[in-house]
Enzyme design. Structure first.
Site, PDB file in Angstrom:
ATOM      1  CD1 TRP A  24      55.005  22.574  60.765  1.00  0.00           C
ATOM      2  CD2 TRP A  24      52.975  21.692  61.144  1.00  0.00           C
ATOM      3  NE1 TRP A  24      54.391  22.363  59.547  1.00  0.00           N
ATOM      4  CE2 TRP A  24      53.151  21.825  59.753  1.00  0.00           C
ATOM      5  CE3 TRP A  24      51.770  21.161  61.622  1.00  0.00           C
ATOM      6  CZ2 TRP A  24      52.181  21.454  58.825  1.00  0.00           C
ATOM      7  CZ3 TRP A  24      50.803  20.793  60.704  1.00  0.00           C
ATOM      8  CH2 TRP A  24      51.017  20.936  59.323  1.00  0.00           C
ATOM      9  CG  ASP A  27      57.411  19.831  52.515  1.00  0.00           C
ATOM     10  OD1 ASP A  27      56.295  19.550  52.945  1.00  0.00           O
ATOM     11  OD2 ASP A  27      57.596  20.630  51.575  1.00  0.00           O
ATOM     12  CB  SER A  84      60.639  22.648  50.891  1.00  0.00           C
ATOM     13  OG  SER A  84      59.850  22.120  51.924  1.00  0.00           O
ATOM     14  NE  ARG A 148      55.382  26.201  47.292  1.00  0.00           N
ATOM     15  CZ  ARG A 148      54.300  26.806  46.822  1.00  0.00           C
ATOM     16  NH1 ARG A 148      54.379  28.072  46.434  1.00  0.00           N
ATOM     17  NH2 ARG A 148      53.139  26.171  46.744  1.00  0.00           N
ATOM     18  CG  ASP A 149      59.086  23.567  47.314  1.00  0.00           C
ATOM     19  OD1 ASP A 149      59.318  24.329  48.277  1.00  0.00           O
ATOM     20  OD2 ASP A 149      57.940  23.195  47.006  1.00  0.00           O
ATOM     21  CD  GLU A 201      52.999  22.684  47.409  1.00  0.00           C
ATOM     22  OE1 GLU A 201      52.769  23.799  47.870  1.00  0.00           O
ATOM     23  OE2 GLU A 201      52.794  21.633  48.043  1.00  0.00           O
TER      24      GLU A 201
HETATM   25  C1  FRU Z   1      54.947  21.420  50.450  1.00  0.00           C
HETATM   26  C2  FRU Z   1      55.163  22.879  50.739  1.00  0.00           C
HETATM   27  C3  FRU Z   1      56.303  23.430  49.924  1.00  0.00           C
HETATM   28  C4  FRU Z   1      56.774  24.581  50.731  1.00  0.00           C
HETATM   29  C5  FRU Z   1      56.603  24.066  52.148  1.00  0.00           C
HETATM   30  C6  FRU Z   1      56.256  25.130  53.140  1.00  0.00           C
HETATM   31  O1  FRU Z   1      54.337  20.707  51.470  1.00  0.00           O
HETATM   32  O2  FRU Z   1      53.971  23.617  50.517  1.00  0.00           O
HETATM   33  O3  FRU Z   1      55.951  23.786  48.608  1.00  0.00           O
HETATM   34  O4  FRU Z   1      58.114  24.939  50.470  1.00  0.00           O
HETATM   35  O5  FRU Z   1      55.560  23.107  52.093  1.00  0.00           O
HETATM   36  O6  FRU Z   1      56.272  24.626  54.442  1.00  0.00           O
END
Ligand code: FRU
Length: 489
Positions: A24, A27, A84, A148-149, A201
């Protein structure tokens, strides 16, 4: 015996878009350019082809096209997933994590456990080959479930690091600053604004010059679920940023009107050049795509610029020039006129991947329709109004392919075709179509799984004739060395 050669899903593996060898991908993470190498990290499950055990996979490239998969860079850590984030070269060793003459690569990522997300730091001193994960203590923690991110960059105006992090539930992006990448101070909050129908996100914040040479800033944030066509999508605002606060001067706009472009992350490798890639997928059906033993790919790297429009500056996305090196045989289009209702075949035979450009002037025609198909099927039909209203992409998949429920549909983008002039560039890979209309001002990305290997394309004008001002069709070559046993030419 079933081998990689005969496994039907392998025939969907892209020729010029990166995919992990197995399992898999979602991002893109931590894109950067260092020592002549491009680094692409990505959300990866090293154990299966659905979302889980999230880790950072790692691939490198010298030309943004041919990627070498180096396996896992940051593995899941005692049940805490590595979500991410982004990475930078700490040229002046502000973090103190480098060695004399060796600037560290520093990654900021979200550590995720059920009920808790915070930002953590990892670094590498050997060109990203091995990583030290300072994962015991977060560098930024608000004790929240959803936070996050992190996207980090050096802000030269204030000579500090800046980080944008999403508060998904509140539909906000918080901006932080730091002298060292390790201690972060909150500067401002942006949002809620634009589309707030789903959690926010993967924020992005970067400067771009406009057509008058003025610096503007783009803030992009992703929404899921939210986009007009359903599922996950990215919106952006153009505005100003003073190192602390982003102030939008435009309303929110969708940056890709197709179903399959999400979580775009940018970097700059040359002065004045900003490039990004997105995950070519949609959370709505991502884990059910018919592509075992791998699942997930990224878009073509796209160079970003700003174009003026009646509604203010709009983002323009165009494939990076490096793609041209993959162009193989060219097929000329001899006709100078597309006659009303008379289809013109643009491909001499079925091609696994192609790069098509077409500039047209409507001479009475109301619409240009492009049919992209395999075998007897027309998987993708793109229809462009020449009077200037909309571009529609319709996707239909043969039942034998096993596409997930809800995959097929019709997607629409607003299109301005001033003076009945239309410019289209379309990149087709074994399982995707990327449409760049009006020099990249209108973009649509859609996965498409052919019934039979190889695509053919035909064009037709409707409601009158159209003049072909410029056209080219190139077969695109594989970007990476063939994988053993993949059955590729
Ligand atoms: C976006 C997301 C992010 C997160 C990641 C987890 O596609 O949901 O917000 O960090 O994927 O895999």
């Amino acid at each position: 015996m079933t081998t990689a050669q005969t496994r039907p899903a392998e025939r969907h593996r892209p020729l010029f878009h990166f995919t992990p060898a197995r399992h898999w991908l979602n991002d893109p993470n931590g894109l950067l350019h260092f020592g002549g190498e491009y680094h692409l990290f990505f959300q990866h499950n090293p154990f299966g082809s659905t979302h889980g055990h999230m880790s950072w996979g790692h691939a490198v490239s010298r030309d943004l096209m041919a990627w070498e998969d180096l396996g896992v860079a940051l593995p899941e850590r005692e049940g805490r997933a590595i979500f991410s984030g982004s990475a930078v070269v700490d040229w002046h060793n502000t973090s103190g994590l480098g060695l004399p003459d060796v600037p560290p690569l520093v990654a900021l990522y979200t550590g995720h456990r059920e009920g808790h997300q915070a930002q953590y730091l990892a670094y590498s001193r050997d060109r990203g080959r091995t990583w030290h994960d300072l994962g015991e203590v977060p560098v930024l923690d608000r004790g929240k479930c959803d936070f996050r991110d992190p996207k980090v960059f050096w802000h030269s105006g204030t000579e500090r690091w800046v980080m944008a992090v999403a508060h998904p539930t509140e539909r906000q992006v918080e901006i932080f600053s730091s002298p060292s990448l390790r201690d972060w101070t909150s500067e401002s909050l942006f949002g809620p604004a634009g589309d707030t129908s789903g959690p926010w996100e993967v924020p992005e914040l970067f400067p771009l010059m406009d057509e008058d040479g003025l610096e503007r800033w783009v803030l992009k944030v992703d929404v899921y679920p939210g986009r007009p066509a359903g599922g996950s999508g990215c919106q952006y605002f153009v505005g100003t940023f003073d190192g602390r606060t982003f102030s939008p001067t435009t309303p929110a706009r969708w940056l890709d009107h197709g179903p399959d472009f999400y979580a775009a992350l940018s970097f700059s490798d040359l002065p004045g050049r900003r490039v990004w890639l997105g995950w070519m997928n949609n959370w709505r059906y991502a884990s059910r795509l018919p592509t075992e033993p791998w699942r997930g790919t990224v878009s073509v790297p796209r160079e970003l610029s700003l174009a003026e429009s009646a509604e203010g500056p709009v983002l323009r996305q165009q494939p990076v020039a490096e793609l041209d090196r993959l162009q193989g045989a060219e097929f000329g289009v001899r006709e100078h006129t597309l006659r009303d209702g008379v289809p013109l075949i643009l491909t001499p035979h079925a091609l696994p991947a192609l790069d098509l450009s077409l500039d047209l002037a409507g001479r009475g025609a109301r619409r240009l329709v492009l049919h992209i198909g395999s075998g007897d099927q027309e998987e993708v039909v793109i229809s462009c109004d020449l009077g200037g209203r909309r571009l529609v992409l319709r996707r239909t998949t043969a039942p034998s392919v096993g596409a997930p429920e809800g995959f097929d549909g019709e997607y629409e983008a607003p299109l301005t075709a001033a003076d009945h002039l239309l410019s289209l560039r379309i990149l087709v890979d074994r399982s995707s179509v990327e449409v760049f209309a009006q020099d990249g001002r209108v973009v649509m990305t859609a996965l498409a799984f052919p019934e039979e290997a190889g695509w053919t394309v035909r064009a037709a004008a409707q409601g009158g004739d159209a003049e072909v001002l410029r056209s080219s069709v190139y077969a695109l070559r594989r970007a990476a060395p063939p994988r053993p046993g993949s059955g590729d030419p």
